[in-house]
Design a protein around this motif. Structure first.
Motif, PDB file in Angstrom:
ATOM      1  N   PHE A   8       2.892  26.874  -2.852  1.00 58.14           N
ATOM      2  CA  PHE A   8       3.366  27.066  -1.485  1.00 58.14           C
ATOM      3  C   PHE A   8       4.148  28.367  -1.415  1.00 58.14           C
ATOM      4  N   ARG A   9       3.804  29.210  -0.458  1.00 58.32           N
ATOM      5  CA  ARG A   9       4.419  30.524  -0.364  1.00 58.32           C
ATOM      6  C   ARG A   9       5.338  30.683   0.841  1.00 58.32           C
ATOM      7  N   GLY A  10       5.501  29.641   1.630  1.00 58.51           N
ATOM      8  CA  GLY A  10       6.417  29.733   2.766  1.00 58.51           C
ATOM      9  C   GLY A  10       5.761  29.326   4.062  1.00 58.51           C
ATOM     10  N   PHE A  11       6.586  29.223   5.074  1.00 58.54           N
ATOM     11  CA  PHE A  11       6.141  28.809   6.398  1.00 58.54           C
ATOM     12  C   PHE A  11       5.846  30.019   7.267  1.00 58.54           C
ATOM     13  N   ALA A  12       4.765  29.951   8.026  1.00 57.49           N
ATOM     14  CA  ALA A  12       4.489  31.016   8.992  1.00 57.49           C
ATOM     15  C   ALA A  12       5.606  31.045  10.030  1.00 57.49           C
ATOM     16  N   ASN A  13       6.027  29.858  10.470  1.00 57.12           N
ATOM     17  CA  ASN A  13       7.130  29.724  11.417  1.00 57.12           C
ATOM     18  C   ASN A  13       7.921  28.487  11.009  1.00 57.12           C
ATOM     19  N   PRO A  14       9.028  28.647  10.302  1.00 60.00           N
ATOM     20  CA  PRO A  14       9.761  27.484   9.802  1.00 60.00           C
ATOM     21  C   PRO A  14      10.300  26.574  10.896  1.00 60.00           C
ATOM     22  N   VAL A  15      10.463  27.096  12.092  1.00 60.37           N
ATOM     23  CA  VAL A  15      10.945  26.277  13.208  1.00 60.37           C
ATOM     24  C   VAL A  15       9.859  25.326  13.697  1.00 60.37           C
ATOM     25  N   ASP A  16       8.613  25.684  13.437  1.00 62.12           N
ATOM     26  CA  ASP A  16       7.487  24.848  13.877  1.00 62.12           C
ATOM     27  C   ASP A  16       6.403  24.836  12.794  1.00 62.12           C
ATOM     28  N   PRO A  17       6.690  24.203  11.657  1.00 62.96           N
ATOM     29  CA  PRO A  17       5.688  24.202  10.585  1.00 62.96           C
ATOM     30  C   PRO A  17       4.483  23.335  10.942  1.00 62.96           C
ATOM     31  N   SER A  18       3.368  23.676  10.356  1.00 61.96           N
ATOM     32  CA  SER A  18       2.169  22.855  10.537  1.00 61.96           C
ATOM     33  C   SER A  18       2.256  21.660   9.586  1.00 61.96           C
ATOM     34  N   PRO A  19       1.481  20.613   9.854  1.00 56.70           N
ATOM     35  CA  PRO A  19       1.451  19.487   8.914  1.00 56.70           C
ATOM     36  C   PRO A  19       1.063  19.926   7.497  1.00 56.70           C
ATOM     37  N   ALA A  20       0.092  20.836   7.383  1.00 55.47           N
ATOM     38  CA  ALA A  20      -0.339  21.303   6.064  1.00 55.47           C
ATOM     39  C   ALA A  20       0.787  22.054   5.353  1.00 55.47           C
ATOM     40  N   GLU A  21       1.524  22.878   6.080  1.00 56.03           N
ATOM     41  CA  GLU A  21       2.646  23.607   5.481  1.00 56.03           C
ATOM     42  C   GLU A  21       3.736  22.635   5.014  1.00 56.03           C
ATOM     43  N   LEU A  22       4.057  21.664   5.861  1.00 55.06           N
ATOM     44  CA  LEU A  22       5.090  20.694   5.498  1.00 55.06           C
ATOM     45  C   LEU A  22       4.676  19.902   4.256  1.00 55.06           C
ATOM     46  N   ARG A  23       3.422  19.497   4.217  1.00 55.23           N
ATOM     47  CA  ARG A  23       2.902  18.754   3.066  1.00 55.23           C
ATOM     48  C   ARG A  23       2.972  19.616   1.799  1.00 55.23           C
ATOM     49  N   ALA A  24       2.532  20.862   1.899  1.00 49.02           N
ATOM     50  CA  ALA A  24       2.557  21.755   0.733  1.00 49.02           C
ATOM     51  C   ALA A  24       4.000  21.984   0.265  1.00 49.02           C
ATOM     52  N   TRP A  25       4.911  22.212   1.200  1.00 47.53           N
ATOM     53  CA  TRP A  25       6.320  22.399   0.840  1.00 47.53           C
ATOM     54  C   TRP A  25       6.883  21.145   0.164  1.00 47.53           C
ATOM     55  N   ALA A  26       6.546  19.967   0.686  1.00 48.48           N
ATOM     56  CA  ALA A  26       7.109  18.717   0.177  1.00 48.48           C
ATOM     57  C   ALA A  26       6.780  18.486  -1.295  1.00 48.48           C
ATOM     58  N   TYR A  27       5.662  19.017  -1.755  1.00 46.30           N
ATOM     59  CA  TYR A  27       5.299  18.860  -3.155  1.00 46.30           C
ATOM     60  C   TYR A  27       5.825  19.999  -4.021  1.00 46.30           C
ATOM     61  N   GLN A  28       6.396  21.026  -3.378  1.00 51.74           N
ATOM     62  CA  GLN A  28       7.012  22.148  -4.093  1.00 51.74           C
ATOM     63  C   GLN A  28       8.272  22.585  -3.333  1.00 51.74           C
ATOM     64  N   PRO A  29       9.213  21.670  -3.095  1.00 50.94           N
ATOM     65  CA  PRO A  29      10.349  21.998  -2.236  1.00 50.94           C
ATOM     66  C   PRO A  29      11.264  23.088  -2.779  1.00 50.94           C
ATOM     67  N   ASP A  30      11.245  23.331  -4.072  1.00 48.27           N
ATOM     68  CA  ASP A  30      12.075  24.408  -4.624  1.00 48.27           C
ATOM     69  C   ASP A  30      11.539  25.782  -4.265  1.00 48.27           C
ATOM     70  N   SER A  31      10.284  25.842  -3.804  1.00 47.92           N
ATOM     71  CA  SER A  31       9.695  27.131  -3.431  1.00 47.92           C
ATOM     72  C   SER A  31      10.396  27.727  -2.208  1.00 47.92           C
ATOM     73  N   VAL A  32      10.877  26.886  -1.324  1.00 46.48           N
ATOM     74  CA  VAL A  32      11.657  27.312  -0.163  1.00 46.48           C
ATOM     75  C   VAL A  32      12.799  26.302  -0.042  1.00 46.48           C
ATOM     76  N   PRO A  33      13.959  26.616  -0.628  1.00 45.19           N
ATOM     77  CA  PRO A  33      15.066  25.655  -0.613  1.00 45.19           C
ATOM     78  C   PRO A  33      15.514  25.314   0.811  1.00 45.19           C
ATOM     79  N   LEU A  34      15.938  24.083   0.990  1.00 47.87           N
ATOM     80  CA  LEU A  34      16.427  23.649   2.305  1.00 47.87           C
ATOM     81  C   LEU A  34      17.531  24.559   2.822  1.00 47.87           C
ATOM     82  N   THR A  35      18.355  25.079   1.923  1.00 46.77           N
ATOM     83  CA  THR A  35      19.459  25.945   2.344  1.00 46.77           C
ATOM     84  C   THR A  35      18.972  27.244   2.975  1.00 46.77           C
ATOM     85  N   SER A  36      17.728  27.624   2.720  1.00 44.41           N
ATOM     86  CA  SER A  36      17.202  28.864   3.295  1.00 44.41           C
ATOM     87  C   SER A  36      16.462  28.621   4.617  1.00 44.41           C
TER      88      SER A  36
END
Length: 143
Positions: A8-36
């Motif tokens: 996972f390389r990040g969200f196109a728009n973190p304010v409105d992620p797609s289901p696929a982006e959210l799913r990809a992030w959820a399995y690699q959450p350290d790739s984009v920390p919640l704090t960022s």
């Protein structure tokens, strides 16, 4: 490469992620920390557009962001119930609760139980429990 897809390389728009982006992030959450991510990101993603994805993630014990997804389900439930289902469709909420009761493990069944309890007794709502993750951290059933 993980079992759940490419890195996972990040969200196109973190304010409105797609289901696929959210799913990809959820399995690699350290790739984009919640704090960022934007402030109150949990509130932003806990809507109708992503609720089915969040439900799927919350039901997967292997998902590293499972507790985050469950936390968002608590926000979704509280938002729907407290607005008398003006914020979210009652029918979708009911189907998720029924599926959680039928197929969920203890964490997901507790969400369903607590959601039914809040539906019956709205005075059980506290912001800490429902919107700040208290019920997820404590993994308790309301009585």
């Amino acid at each position: 490469m993980s079992a759940h897809g490419p890195t996972f390389r990040g969200f196109a728009n973190p304010v409105d992620p797609s289901p696929a982006e959210l799913r990809a992030w959820a399995y690699q959450p350290d790739s984009v920390p919640l704090t960022s991510l934007p402030q109150d990101w949990d509130l932003l993603v806990a809507g109708d557009h992503l609720v089915l994805t969040l439900f799927e993630l919350a039901r997967d014990p292997a998902c590293p962001a499972r507790r985050f997804a469950l936390h968002c389900l608590y926000i979704y439930a509280a938002d729907g119930i407290r607005t008398k289902f003006r914020a979210h469709p009652r029918r979708r909420f009911r189907r998720l609760v029924e599926q959680a009761e039928r197929d969920g493990d203890e964490l997901v069944r507790n969400w369903a139980h607590n959601s039914r309890m809040l539906l019956a007794r709205q005075e059980l709502f506290t912001y800490h429990d429902w919107c700040e993750g208290g019920l997820v951290r404590d993994n308790r059933r309301l009585g």
